[in-house]
Design an enzyme around this catalytic site. Structure first.
Site, short mmCIF file in Angstrom:
data_model
loop_
_atom_site.label_atom_id
_atom_site.label_comp_id
_atom_site.label_asym_id
_atom_site.label_seq_id
_atom_site.Cartn_x
_atom_site.Cartn_y
_atom_site.Cartn_z
N ARG A 178 22.11 1.87 -27.53
CA ARG A 178 21.49 3.28 -27.76
C ARG A 178 22.24 3.96 -28.37
O ARG A 178 21.88 4.69 -29.31
CB ARG A 178 21.25 3.78 -26.24
CG ARG A 178 20.09 3.00 -25.53
CD ARG A 178 20.03 3.43 -24.01
NE ARG A 178 20.01 4.81 -23.78
CZ ARG A 178 20.64 5.30 -22.65
NH1 ARG A 178 21.17 4.62 -21.70
NH2 ARG A 178 20.43 6.64 -22.54
N SER A 234 20.37 4.12 -16.35
CA SER A 234 21.47 3.96 -16.54
C SER A 234 22.63 4.62 -15.53
O SER A 234 23.32 4.00 -15.17
CB SER A 234 21.62 4.32 -18.16
OG SER A 234 23.47 4.46 -18.35
N HIS A 257 27.64 12.30 -8.95
CA HIS A 257 27.61 12.16 -10.63
C HIS A 257 27.23 13.39 -11.48
O HIS A 257 26.36 14.08 -10.76
CB HIS A 257 26.36 11.06 -10.87
CG HIS A 257 26.39 10.96 -12.54
ND1 HIS A 257 27.13 10.14 -13.29
CD2 HIS A 257 25.51 11.53 -13.33
CE1 HIS A 257 27.07 10.09 -14.40
NE2 HIS A 257 25.92 11.03 -14.55
N ASP A 278 23.67 -2.47 -18.23
CA ASP A 278 23.70 -0.98 -18.70
C ASP A 278 24.70 -0.88 -19.75
O ASP A 278 24.55 -0.11 -20.84
CB ASP A 278 24.11 -0.03 -17.67
CG ASP A 278 24.27 1.45 -17.91
OD1 ASP A 278 23.64 1.84 -18.53
OD2 ASP A 278 25.77 1.65 -17.86
N LYS A 333 24.42 2.30 -12.07
CA LYS A 333 25.67 2.41 -11.64
C LYS A 333 25.98 2.67 -10.33
O LYS A 333 26.93 2.12 -9.65
CB LYS A 333 26.47 2.90 -12.86
CG LYS A 333 26.63 2.08 -14.20
CD LYS A 333 27.14 2.82 -15.32
CE LYS A 333 26.36 3.88 -15.74
NZ LYS A 333 26.50 4.36 -17.05
#
Ligand code: URA
Length: 438
Positions: free
Chosen positions: A173, A188, A87, A166, A192
């Site tokens: 948000r 968050s 990520h 999420d 995932k």
């Protein structure tokens, strides 16, 4: 008042007063939030309380577990090979996922990469992949598994069942200006990734003017928090803090970045992109046990690129995700931006490069905005190069002049031509391993 309303109010009071939420309450709340059963005012209040008070480590681990449990994780138990992912917090020209996912697959790993879309100054991996004619990224779980069986790697959007809490919280948000909270960002992202059913994860946490967070201490804290959170969910995780004070590679813009990714997979890409792709491939090959050590992992990654195996995987993945084989879209017009003065090229606020591409139509200001995949910027010179006045700096790919003037103003603001070279930080700034949280 019903028992549920009383429980919700109690949760809101605890966090409003700076207390820590307990796991049972978190799971109860997040399950309902994922089903859209918690009123937005209550959720926004809770998120604001988390924003102001933060979360203690065990509380944050419970919150992340609650996010994962709000939905259904992928089930990759039918795959024998190690399941891995990367990520990135995102940056200008950050297309690393595109060559990395197929490279990892060609090295013997399975890569169920759930990615996001671009908003603001950075482009999103899904948008980049969708520049390829026919490619679909909104896939159901069965389709995700089919692509994985076929190509060993998939790059797709969060499916309906993965961490639905999420999806609810992130959208909220975004609307109420509560995105930049470390515990909310960390939970968050990690929820995932944990829901992908992976064994190993690497995190690319960017620092510098083009990054999502610019303060190095906050970047480090985010990296450490995510490493510890993912490890607490039994995913072997490490992070690298990488320099985003200049564009990554030469191309910024969706189709142009796909083209550059293809070049990287042939071993012909820019050196900084190759360096990052190799570093993450090596980290994951070692942590997942595919290679015995770093030396073996480097040799394997290079061989997969040189033999064409990694490039072949990319095309196989694209085909499995619907690619028609047509050429990438190209913008009809190109403007050449030249240097006003002589000097050594550097970047001041590299975020301006991303915003320039947005001016051309290649980015979003709102989630519903359409993107022109063909426009963008290709740098002919890299940071640190000496240029003379009049030398070509970059080619700006545009469509009939749309946004060109504003884009050029931003590019002029991004570029610095100095008398002497400022010391450029290395691309790989720091490595963060589990247990290093402090
Ligand atoms: N990306 C995510 O997935 N979540 C955040 O909160 C921020 C960036």
């Amino acid at each position: 008042m019903s028992a549920d309303s009383e429980r919700l109010r109690r949760i809101l009071r605890i966090k409003r007063d700076g207390g820590a939420l307990e796991g049972g309450d978190q799971a109860w709340l997040l399950e309902r939030a994922g089903r859209g059963e918690v009123e937005e005012a209550a959720l926004a209040t809770l998120l604001a309380s988390i924003w102001f008070h933060g979360m203690e480590a065990p509380e944050l681990a419970g919150w992340t577990r609650g996010m994962v449990a709000s939905g259904r994780s992928l089930d990759l138990s039918s795959f024998d090979a190690p399941k891995v992912d990367k990520h990135s917090t995102g940056g200008i020209g950050d297309k690393v996922s595109l060559p990395l996912a197929p490279l990892l697959a060609s090295m013997g790993m399975v890569v169920p990469m759930i990615s996001g879309r671009g908003l603001g100054h950075t482009g999103g991996t899904l948008d980049k992949l969708e520049a390829v004619p026919g490619v679909r990224t909104e896939l159901g779980e069965d389709a995700v598994l089919d692509v994985l069986r076929d190509a060993g790697a998939v790059i797709c959007a969060q499916t309906r069942d993965v961490a639905p809490a999420d999806r609810t919280l992130y959208a909220l948000r975004d609307r109420v200006e509560l995105v930049e909270s470390l515990p909310l960002i960390a939970s968050s992202i990690v929820s995932k990734k944990v829901a992908e059913d992976i064994d190993a994860l690497v995190l690319d946490v960017k620092a510098g003017s083009g990054a999502f967070l610019t303060d190095l201490d906050r970047v480090r804290e985010l990296a450490r928090t995510m490493v510890e959170l993912a490890e607490a969910s039994e995913v072997r995780t490490s992070a690298r803090i990488t320099w985003m004070g200049r564009p990554l590679g030469r191309a910024v813009g969706h189709a142009l970045e796909v083209e550059e990714s293809r070049a990287a997979l042939r071993g012909e890409g820019p050196p900084d992109l190759a360096e990052l792709v190799e570093a993450f491939a090596v980290d994951l090959a070692v942590s997942s046990g595919v290679a015995a050590d770093e030396e073996a992992a480097v040799a394997l990654a290079r061989e997969r690129i040189e033999s064409g195996a990694a490039a072949e995987r990319f095309e196989r993945m694209l085909h499995a995700q619907g690619a028609t084989g047509e050429a990438l879209p190209e913008s009809p017009d190109v403007h050449e931006l030249t240097a006003r003065d002589a000097g050594i090229l550097g970047f001041g606020d590299v975020r301006e490069v991303g915003l320039a591409v947005r001016e051309l139509g290649g980015g979003r200001s709102a989630p519903s905005d359409a993107i022109d995949p063909a426009v963008g910027v290709v740098w002919e010179r890299a940071a640190g190069d000496r240029v003379d006045a009049g030398d070509l700096l970059c080619r700006v790919h545009h469509r009939g002049g749309r946004g060109l003037e504003a884009a050029l103003e931003r590019l002029e603001r991004a570029v610095r031509l100095e008398d002497s070279a400022a010391a450029e930080p290395p691309l790989l700034l720091e490595r963060i391993e589990p247990g290093a949280a402090g």
